[in-house]
Design an enzyme around this catalytic site. Structure first.
Site, PDB file in Angstrom:
ATOM      1  N   GLY A 173     -69.371  -0.077  11.668  1.00  0.00           N
ATOM      2  CA  GLY A 173     -70.744  -0.480  11.885  1.00  0.00           C
ATOM      3  C   GLY A 173     -71.444   0.142  12.891  1.00  0.00           C
ATOM      4  CD  GLU A 190     -71.933   0.461   8.008  1.00  0.00           C
ATOM      5  OE1 GLU A 190     -71.746   0.068   6.586  1.00  0.00           O
ATOM      6  OE2 GLU A 190     -71.261  -0.509   8.869  1.00  0.00           O
ATOM      7  CD  GLU A 227     -66.509   0.228   7.530  1.00  0.00           C
ATOM      8  OE1 GLU A 227     -67.864   0.132   8.222  1.00  0.00           O
ATOM      9  OE2 GLU A 227     -66.101   1.486   7.352  1.00  0.00           O
TER      10      GLU A 227
END
Length: 257
Positions: free
Chosen positions: A108, A111, A131
């Site tokens: 994240g 991202e 992930e």
């Protein structure tokens, strides 16, 4: 706010948002993301702010999502939590957003950095989408923005193996703007932000929209969108000031009108 710190005028016309969960390497839990969303919306409406910088600390920009918060969730739990609606609102920020990254930018965190418009990194920064090692896959844009930034082959390798890449490699393949020594990464982000603050805020917003449209439309549609925004610039006082300053060989004084 508990998990972020806001400095509205870290530099003239530049606001700073600092992720503030140092003991968790700034892991992105739901509360932090909601606070970040609210801060960006607040700063997006602040006329004294023209550019926003998001950072963490030297050890970590953000080391990923908060796995403890998700580990026991079901598919229905995740659907009802609708956590990615927060990310969608962050993406809609109209002002330029620069990520100043040092240390880990993983999952994240990677991202989030890619959701920003530009990325300045320290030489210690590490990027990745690990992930897959947890039995899942990126869910906040990792398969989409990463592929658009660096191409299918490299993105596929990073997503399917969980491989990390260094800041110099990230710069080489086009994921980030530049790499600087760790003691300079935040200053370099402010330097880039300051360059943008000297431009017309209206033209900057329209230009940002147009660049982003390149990822959403065909070439024909994108060119049409760009042309309309170009014409719209001529309805601003900043356009008159900018062109008059050019003729008079002086620096323009843009007011965002």
């Amino acid at each position: 706010m508990e998990f972020i710190r806001i400095t509205p005028q870290a530099h003239p016309y530049v606001a700073l948002i600092q992720l503030n969960r140092p003991n968790e390497l700034n892991a992105l839990n739901l509360q932090l993301m909601r606070e970040l969303r609210d801060a960006l919306q607040q700063l997006d409406h602040d006329t004294a702010v023209r550019v926003i910088v998001i950072t963490g600390n030297e050890r970590a920009f953000a080391a990923g999502a908060d796995i403890r918060q998700m580990a026991e969730k079901s598919a229905v739990d995740m659907l009802q939590a609708d956590q990615f609606s927060t990310w969608d609102q962050i993406r809609k920020t109209k002002k330029p957003v620069i990520a100043a990254v040092s240390g880990f930018a993983l999952g994240g965190g990677c991202e989030l950095a890619m959701t920003c418009d530009m990325i300045v990194a320290s030489e210690t920064a590490v990027f990745g989408q690990p992930e897959i090692k947890l039995g899942v896959m990126p869910g906040a844009g990792g398969t989409q923005r990463l592929t658009r930034a660096i191409g299918k082959a490299k993105a596929m390798e990073m997503v399917l193996t969980g491989k990390f890449i260094s800041a110099p490699e990230a710069e080489r393949i086009g994921l980030i703007n530049r790499v600087v020594p760790v003691e300079l990464y935040l200053d370099e982000a402010f330097k880039l932000a300051s360059e943008i603050t000297k431009m017309s805020p209206v033209a900057v917003q329209l230009a940002k929209e147009s660049v982003n449209q390149a990822f959403e439309a065909t070439l024909h549609e994108g060119l049409y969108f760009e042309r309309k925004n170009f014409y719209l610039c001529f309805a601003t006082e900043d356009q008159k000031e900018g062109m008059q300053a050019f003729v008079e060989k002086r620096a323009p004084n843009f007011q965002g009108k």
